[in-house]
Motif scaffolding. Structure first.
Motif, short mmCIF file in Angstrom:
data_model
loop_
_atom_site.label_atom_id
_atom_site.label_comp_id
_atom_site.label_asym_id
_atom_site.label_seq_id
_atom_site.Cartn_x
_atom_site.Cartn_y
_atom_site.Cartn_z
N GLY A 65 -68.79 14.42 -67.25
CA GLY A 65 -69.94 14.12 -68.10
C GLY A 65 -70.77 15.38 -68.30
N TRP A 66 -71.69 15.33 -69.22
CA TRP A 66 -72.56 16.47 -69.49
C TRP A 66 -73.65 16.55 -68.43
CZ3 TRP A 66 -71.58 20.15 -73.03
CH2 TRP A 66 -70.65 19.84 -74.02
N THR A 67 -73.92 17.76 -67.97
CA THR A 67 -75.02 18.03 -67.05
C THR A 67 -76.09 18.77 -67.83
OG1 THR A 67 -73.51 18.20 -65.15
CG2 THR A 67 -75.67 19.24 -64.92
N LYS A 68 -77.33 18.31 -67.72
CA LYS A 68 -78.44 18.94 -68.45
C LYS A 68 -79.40 19.55 -67.45
CE LYS A 68 -81.92 17.94 -71.98
NZ LYS A 68 -82.45 16.91 -72.90
N ILE A 82 -64.67 17.40 -60.94
CA ILE A 82 -63.71 16.38 -61.38
C ILE A 82 -62.37 16.75 -60.77
CG2 ILE A 82 -64.90 15.82 -63.54
CD1 ILE A 82 -62.84 17.56 -65.03
N LYS A 83 -61.42 15.84 -60.78
CA LYS A 83 -60.10 16.13 -60.24
C LYS A 83 -59.50 17.29 -61.04
CE LYS A 83 -55.60 14.00 -59.36
NZ LYS A 83 -55.33 14.63 -58.12
N GLY A 84 -59.31 18.40 -60.38
CA GLY A 84 -58.70 19.56 -61.01
C GLY A 84 -59.65 20.68 -61.36
N ALA A 85 -60.97 20.44 -61.32
CA ALA A 85 -61.92 21.48 -61.72
C ALA A 85 -63.24 21.34 -60.96
CB ALA A 85 -62.19 21.43 -63.21
N TYR A 86 -63.83 22.49 -60.69
CA TYR A 86 -65.14 22.54 -60.04
C TYR A 86 -65.98 23.59 -60.78
CZ TYR A 86 -68.74 23.69 -56.65
OH TYR A 86 -69.95 23.93 -56.05
#
Length: 105
Positions: A99-102, A24-28
């Protein structure tokens, strides 16, 4: 290639091929199921730290990276979680979350 991913890779941080990633913008962030490890990078010079939140069933945990733009933090999950699913997301503190990653562990 997304700018956050490009920044993370330019800093010499490359997730393994098997890892799930979230940008996301600002985080990886990424999760490597082979090492039971997360990686979390701060990719913007915006004054906001980043955190990664995860859970397996009813067990919840999180960790932060407040070191600033271009920094990276690795975190291992307890190896007592050998089977099942893990859900996780990356967030910029007080701004946004992915979003959540499963994933199966």
């Amino acid at each position: 290639m997304g700018s956050a991913l490009a920044v993370a890779l330019a800093g010499g941080v490359a997730p393994p091929a098997s890892a799930g990633t979230s940008v996301i913008k600002g985080a990886y962030g990424y999760f490597d199921p082979n090492k039971d490890m997360f990686g979390l990078g701060d990719t913007e010079r915006d004054g906001h730290g980043v955190f990664l939140e995860w859970h397996i069933g009813s067990y919840w945990d999180s960790f932060k990276n407040e070191k600033g733009n271009g920094t990276w933090v690795d975190e291992y999950i307890p190896n007592s979680f050998q089977d099942g699913y893990i859900e996780w997301r990356v967030c910029v503190i007080s701004v946004r979350c992915s979003g959540w990653t499963k994933e199966r562990i």
